[in-house]
Design a protein around this motif. Structure first.
Motif, short mmCIF file in Angstrom:
data_model
loop_
_atom_site.label_atom_id
_atom_site.label_comp_id
_atom_site.label_asym_id
_atom_site.label_seq_id
_atom_site.Cartn_x
_atom_site.Cartn_y
_atom_site.Cartn_z
N LEU A 200 0.84 -1.20 0.00
CA LEU A 200 0.00 0.00 0.00
C LEU A 200 0.87 1.24 0.00
O LEU A 200 1.73 1.42 0.86
N ASP A 201 0.63 2.12 -0.98
CA ASP A 201 1.28 3.43 -1.03
C ASP A 201 0.20 4.50 -0.97
O ASP A 201 -0.82 4.39 -1.66
N GLY A 202 0.45 5.55 -0.19
CA GLY A 202 -0.56 6.60 -0.03
C GLY A 202 -1.11 6.57 1.38
O GLY A 202 -0.84 5.65 2.16
N ALA A 203 -1.87 7.59 1.73
CA ALA A 203 -2.39 7.71 3.09
C ALA A 203 -3.79 8.29 3.07
O ALA A 203 -4.14 9.09 2.19
N LEU A 214 -2.31 0.21 -4.61
CA LEU A 214 -2.02 -1.11 -4.08
C LEU A 214 -1.40 -1.96 -5.18
O LEU A 214 -1.96 -2.10 -6.26
N LYS A 215 -0.21 -2.50 -4.90
CA LYS A 215 0.53 -3.28 -5.89
C LYS A 215 0.59 -4.74 -5.45
O LYS A 215 1.01 -5.05 -4.34
N VAL A 216 0.17 -5.62 -6.37
CA VAL A 216 0.08 -7.05 -6.06
C VAL A 216 1.27 -7.79 -6.67
O VAL A 216 1.58 -7.62 -7.85
N SER A 217 1.92 -8.60 -5.86
CA SER A 217 3.02 -9.44 -6.35
C SER A 217 2.88 -10.84 -5.78
O SER A 217 2.16 -11.08 -4.81
N GLY A 234 -10.27 -4.63 -8.57
CA GLY A 234 -10.14 -4.65 -7.13
C GLY A 234 -11.26 -3.88 -6.48
O GLY A 234 -11.85 -2.99 -7.09
N HIS A 235 -11.59 -4.26 -5.25
CA HIS A 235 -12.61 -3.57 -4.46
C HIS A 235 -12.02 -3.27 -3.09
O HIS A 235 -11.40 -4.13 -2.48
N LEU A 236 -12.20 -2.04 -2.64
CA LEU A 236 -11.61 -1.62 -1.38
C LEU A 236 -12.70 -1.12 -0.43
O LEU A 236 -13.53 -0.29 -0.80
N VAL A 237 -12.68 -1.63 0.78
CA VAL A 237 -13.59 -1.19 1.84
C VAL A 237 -12.74 -0.75 3.03
O VAL A 237 -11.75 -1.40 3.36
N SER A 267 -5.45 1.40 -8.36
CA SER A 267 -5.46 2.73 -7.77
C SER A 267 -6.87 3.12 -7.34
O SER A 267 -7.85 2.86 -8.05
N PHE A 268 -6.96 3.75 -6.17
CA PHE A 268 -8.24 4.21 -5.62
C PHE A 268 -8.09 5.65 -5.15
O PHE A 268 -7.00 6.08 -4.80
N THR A 269 -9.18 6.38 -5.12
CA THR A 269 -9.21 7.66 -4.42
C THR A 269 -10.20 7.55 -3.28
O THR A 269 -11.25 6.92 -3.41
#
Length: 320
Positions: A200-203, A214-217, A234-237, A267-269
């Motif tokens: 996770l990058d960002g705050a 969010l980068k998946v490896s 992707g879905h983010l909650v 990427s999400f906002t």
């Protein structure tokens, strides 16, 4: 779940004989810290965060929705309010309109008429599932809550009525049994789940829209062939620790739009409704399986540095 962002908050606490969990991906690695934003004036004392995340100081930056069981003329009628931990039970509910009638027509959003989130009060358990609707408007899905405790059930939907807005309504559910509280894991910037690592990058920032990447490896190599899941990569909650204020946001772009790549980055906002500690849950699909990566982040305050409890890598599989 709508393409924008839904914020939901509620404050009910279940009795001490209840409270805990559904398992998912466990967070590990570097701490995510959000530099303190411009000071928000507090109206009265900030309530403590029972899960170890500090207070939520300041005022809400958006109207709270979903704290309520009723909103906008609709009510979540949760017919199953108690289950036994470790035993399979049918979770049943209906959405009722202002006249008390069960709603039978919904707009399809991200391939479903209704999305159901089940989360434990200590945020150790999370489920994003999709119940079945009967002709009379009754929704049902089998669940098995592995641990005793208090849970919150969120119904995210949009009625098929002209001008209707997306709503997220919430109600409490209890799983009976011996209560074993869990501490919220400390903030981390990476999560490991079923052999995957997500960074996770960002705050999150109170009252300010920011980008979360969010980068998946897997095995040290980036995953570049994520599969669409419910119409997105992707879905983010996000759920706020303490009162479980609910925030849902989808990534920018969509599969097949000619510009959105199937990984490794999603990427999400998002805008945090207030300062405080949040638990993020990312659902993503790869090689036919849906996985959930979890993160603890703090918005508007420095990370508190309380040690994370021991968790093994990997996640308990769960239905979506």
């Amino acid at each position: 779940m709508h393409a924008g962002l839904r914020i939901t908050a509620f404050a009910a606490a279940l009795a001490a004989t209840f409270g805990t969990a559904y398992g998912v991906g466990k967070g590990v690695d570097p701490v995510v810290e959000d530099p303190a934003p411009a000071r928000h004036e507090s109206h009265g004392e900030a309530s403590p965060d029972p899960a170890g995340g500090g207070d939520h100081g300041g005022h809400e930056t958006a109207p709270a929705g979903g704290l309520q069981i009723s909103e906008g003329g609709y009510t979540l009628d949760l017919r199953t309010t108690t289950v036994t931990a470790g035993k399979r039970s049918d979770l049943s509910f209906a959405i009722r309109d202002s006249a008390g009638r069960a709603v039978t027509a919904y707009q399809r959003e991200h391939e479903k008429e209704l999305h159901l989130i089940v989360a434990s009060r200590d945020l150790a358990t999370y489920r994003h599932v999709h119940p079945t609707r009967a002709a009379d408007g009754t929704w049902s899905i089998p669940v098995e809550l592995p641990r005793a405790g208090g849970y919150r059930v969120f119904a995210d939907f949009t009625p098929a009525k002209k001008g209707a807005e997306n709503l997220t309504l919430g109600a409490d559910l209890a799983a009976s049994g011996t209560y074993e509280p869990r501490q919220l894991p400390a903030p981390k910037a990476t999560a490991k789940v079923n052999g995957y690592e997500v960074r996770l990058d960002g705050a999150l920032r109170p009252g300010k829209e920011t980008e979360l990447r969010l980068k998946v490896s897997r095995g040290g190599s980036p995953v570049t062939d994520l599969q669409p899941y419910l119409g997105a990569y992707g879905h983010l909650v996000a759920l706020r620790s303490g009162d479980l204020a609910y925030l849902h946001v989808h990534p920018g772009g969509e599969p097949g739009d000619g510009r959105t790549k199937p990984g490794p980055e999603i990427s999400f906002t998002a805008t945090a409704p207030s300062s405080g500690t949040y638990r993020l849950f990312l659902d993503f699909k790869h090689q036919g399986q849906v996985h959930t990566a979890e993160f603890t982040v703090r918005a508007g305050t420095a990370a508190a540095g309380s040690p994370a409890p021991a968790h093994e890598d990997g996640a308990e599989e769960h239905g979506h």
